[in-house]
Scaffold this motif. Structure first.
Motif, PDB file in Angstrom:
ATOM      1  N   GLN A 158       0.824  -1.203   0.000  1.00 22.42           N
ATOM      2  CA  GLN A 158       0.000   0.000   0.000  1.00 22.42           C
ATOM      3  C   GLN A 158       0.862   1.257   0.000  1.00 22.42           C
ATOM      4  O   GLN A 158       1.917   1.278   0.630  1.00 22.42           O
ATOM      5  CB  GLN A 158      -0.876   0.055   1.252  1.00 22.42           C
TER       6      GLN A 158
ATOM      7  N   LEU B 157      -8.284   6.071  -5.814  1.00 21.44           N
ATOM      8  CA  LEU B 157      -7.778   4.750  -5.436  1.00 21.44           C
ATOM      9  C   LEU B 157      -7.275   4.069  -6.696  1.00 21.44           C
ATOM     10  O   LEU B 157      -7.985   4.012  -7.702  1.00 21.44           O
ATOM     11  CB  LEU B 157      -8.885   3.909  -4.798  1.00 21.44           C
TER      12      LEU B 157
ATOM     13  N   LEU C 158      -2.163  -1.439  -3.575  1.00 23.66           N
ATOM     14  CA  LEU C 158      -3.122  -0.340  -3.640  1.00 23.66           C
ATOM     15  C   LEU C 158      -2.432   0.978  -3.357  1.00 23.66           C
ATOM     16  O   LEU C 158      -1.528   1.047  -2.519  1.00 23.66           O
ATOM     17  CB  LEU C 158      -4.251  -0.552  -2.631  1.00 23.66           C
ATOM     18  N   SER C 159      -2.887   2.020  -4.029  1.00 20.31           N
ATOM     19  CA  SER C 159      -2.382   3.369  -3.790  1.00 20.31           C
ATOM     20  C   SER C 159      -3.580   4.292  -3.583  1.00 20.31           C
ATOM     21  O   SER C 159      -4.496   4.326  -4.414  1.00 20.31           O
ATOM     22  CB  SER C 159      -1.553   3.841  -4.997  1.00 20.31           C
TER      23      SER C 159
ATOM     24  N   HIS D  32     -15.192   2.220 -11.896  1.00 18.51           N
ATOM     25  CA  HIS D  32     -13.756   1.982 -11.951  1.00 18.51           C
ATOM     26  C   HIS D  32     -13.328   2.094 -13.406  1.00 18.51           C
ATOM     27  O   HIS D  32     -14.049   1.674 -14.302  1.00 18.51           O
ATOM     28  CB  HIS D  32     -13.399   0.576 -11.435  1.00 18.51           C
TER      29      HIS D  32
ATOM     30  N   GLN E 260      -5.439   0.481  -8.167  1.00 19.23           N
ATOM     31  CA  GLN E 260      -4.890  -0.858  -7.984  1.00 19.23           C
ATOM     32  C   GLN E 260      -3.768  -0.985  -8.992  1.00 19.23           C
ATOM     33  O   GLN E 260      -3.966  -0.798 -10.196  1.00 19.23           O
ATOM     34  CB  GLN E 260      -5.908  -1.954  -8.210  1.00 19.23           C
TER      35      GLN E 260
END
Length: 191
Positions: A15, A79, A87-88, A188, A81
């Motif tokens: 992360q 967000l 995840l960032s 998304h 992926q």
């Protein structure tokens, strides 16, 4: 932090969080295009630099919380992926300061399977007001100085490549465009 990620000192990257919460009065915020284009640009390329990975998908939200005089967003979260599965989370706000016990004025946190690292503007603060900021974040001017010094000394004089490439700039733009599409279409967005 990047070296810790690259050498896996902190294990496999899981992360990255990049937070920015520095209030900008409406008169100042009105001069900017909104926090996605003004601040998230920096978050995007910082995330790419630290993670050494590109996003597979992006999801975002935004809000406008002010006195009603500025239409553009002053609060956003994104967000990503990454292709590795990590995840960032990129977050930014002109709507508020953070004066909590461990403030996210500008804050980076990187987590891996074996450790973590952090960076914060609040590690170096003096209490004099600075332009729109409620106090002076001393890390900010030193960061700009270090970037300029690196570029002149390493890139110009020694002809070494910059730390971020034009490809990173193009990917950052794709991230912002995907965030805007995510907000517009409530979905998304694959990259």
């Amino acid at each position: 932090i990047r070296e810790m990620v690259q050498t896996e000192v902190i294990g496999r990257l899981t992360q990255v969080y990049i937070m920015y919460n520095i209030h900008h009065p409406e008169a100042v915020a009105a001069r900017y295009p909104g926090v996605i284009r003004q601040i998230m640009t920096h978050h995007a390329y910082t995330s790419l630099y630290l993670m050494g990975d590109e996003p597979a998908s992006v999801s975002a939200m935004k809000a406008t919380i002010n006195d009603g005089s500025v239409a553009q967003e002053n609060l956003a979260v994104l967000l990503m992926q990454m292709r590795s599965g990590a995840l960032s989370v990129l977050q930014t706000s002109f709507a508020n300061d953070d004066h909590g016990s461990d403030p996210w004025s500008f804050y980076i946190k990187v987590l891996g399977t074996k450790g973590s690292a952090r960076y914060s503007y609040n590690d170096f603060v003096d209490n004099s007001k600075h332009m729109v900021h409620s106090h002076s974040y001393q890390a900010y001017p030193y960061t700009i100085y270090a970037q300029a010094e690196h570029f002149i000394d390493q890139c110009v004089r020694k002809r070494r490549p910059p730390l971020s490439s034009l490809q990173d700039a193009a990917t950052s733009l794709r991230i912002l465009e995907a965030a805007e599409a995510s907000i517009r279409e409530s979905r998304h967005v694959a990259l």
